[in-house]
Motif scaffolding. Structure first.
Motif, PDB file in Angstrom:
ATOM      1  N   VAL A  85      24.323  20.870 -18.933  1.00  0.00           N
ATOM      2  CA  VAL A  85      25.306  19.805 -19.123  1.00  0.00           C
ATOM      3  C   VAL A  85      26.627  20.134 -18.421  1.00  0.00           C
ATOM      4  O   VAL A  85      27.322  19.249 -17.944  1.00  0.00           O
ATOM      5  N   GLN A  86      26.951  21.392 -18.321  1.00  0.00           N
ATOM      6  CA  GLN A  86      28.219  21.793 -17.707  1.00  0.00           C
ATOM      7  C   GLN A  86      28.282  21.454 -16.229  1.00  0.00           C
ATOM      8  O   GLN A  86      29.364  21.433 -15.639  1.00  0.00           O
TER       9      GLN A  86
ATOM     10  N   LEU B 229      26.921  18.553 -14.940  1.00  0.00           N
ATOM     11  CA  LEU B 229      26.853  17.109 -14.731  1.00  0.00           C
ATOM     12  C   LEU B 229      28.171  16.606 -14.151  1.00  0.00           C
ATOM     13  O   LEU B 229      29.237  17.113 -14.465  1.00  0.00           O
ATOM     14  N   GLN B 230      28.060  15.597 -13.332  1.00  0.00           N
ATOM     15  CA  GLN B 230      29.242  14.981 -12.745  1.00  0.00           C
ATOM     16  C   GLN B 230      29.380  13.571 -13.290  1.00  0.00           C
ATOM     17  O   GLN B 230      28.420  12.980 -13.766  1.00  0.00           O
ATOM     18  N   GLN B 231      30.586  13.030 -13.203  1.00  0.00           N
ATOM     19  CA  GLN B 231      30.798  11.658 -13.653  1.00  0.00           C
ATOM     20  C   GLN B 231      30.005  10.719 -12.762  1.00  0.00           C
ATOM     21  O   GLN B 231      29.877  10.983 -11.572  1.00  0.00           O
TER      22      GLN B 231
ATOM     23  N   SER C  35      28.230  12.713 -16.777  1.00  0.00           N
ATOM     24  CA  SER C  35      28.823  13.604 -17.774  1.00  0.00           C
ATOM     25  C   SER C  35      29.384  12.828 -18.962  1.00  0.00           C
ATOM     26  O   SER C  35      29.756  13.419 -19.964  1.00  0.00           O
TER      27      SER C  35
ATOM     28  N   PHE D 183      31.248  19.364 -24.156  1.00  0.00           N
ATOM     29  CA  PHE D 183      31.371  18.771 -22.825  1.00  0.00           C
ATOM     30  C   PHE D 183      31.480  17.249 -22.884  1.00  0.00           C
ATOM     31  O   PHE D 183      31.728  16.610 -21.861  1.00  0.00           O
TER      32      PHE D 183
END
Length: 114
Positions: free
Chosen positions: A31-32, A34-36, A39, A58
Motif C-alpha cells: 500500500v505504501q 500506491l499512487q493517487q 492510494s 496510509f
C-alpha cells in the motif's frame, strides 16, 4: 508478486489496478507504493488492511475519520484498532457489537470499561 518488485515498477505499471490488487492481496504493505488516485481508493486500502493492519495509516485523514471506513477496516482486520485514535465510546460499542474479536485490540482504557 513480491513487495520489492511492486516498489520498483514504473509509474504506469503501478497505476494498473489489477496488478495493485494482486500485490495488496499478497502483501498489504505494498500500500505504501500506491499512487493517487489508487492510494485513496477505499477498496484497495481495505484489501491491504486485510493482511496488514498498519495500511490504515496510509489512508487519507478524512477516510481515517470516516466511521463507515473504520468499521469496514475493523471487520477486515481487528488489529487495525491499534492504529486508530478512538475517542467515541458509543462508536467503540458499535465496533464491538459488530466484531467482538476487536476487544483484544482495543487500548487498555476501553478494555477496562467496554
Amino acid at each position: 508478486i513480491n513487495v520489492e518488485v511492486f516498489k520498483y515498477l514504473d509509474d504506469h505499471m503501478k497505476m494498473d489496478r489489477s496488478l495493485a490488487m494482486v500485490a495488496l492481496r499478497v502483501h498489504g504493505s505494498a500500500v505504501q507504493y500506491l499512487q493517487q488516485p489508487m492510494s485513496e481508493d477505499p477498496e484497495l486500502l481495505l484489501l491491504a488492511i486485510r493482511s496488514y493492519a498498519k495500511a490504515f495509516r496510509f489512508a487519507p485523514k478524512d477516510m481515517q475519520a470516516d466511521k463507515e471506513f473504520v468499521m469496514a477496516a475493523v471487520l477486515k482486520n481487528p488489529e487495525v484498532l491499534q492504529c486508530i485514535e478512538l475517542q467515541d465510546v458509543d462508536f467503540v460499542e458499535t465496533l464491538l457489537a459488530a466484531c467482538p474479536a476487536a476487544l483484544e485490540h482495543l487500548p487498555y482504557e476501553f478494555q477496562a470499561n467496554p
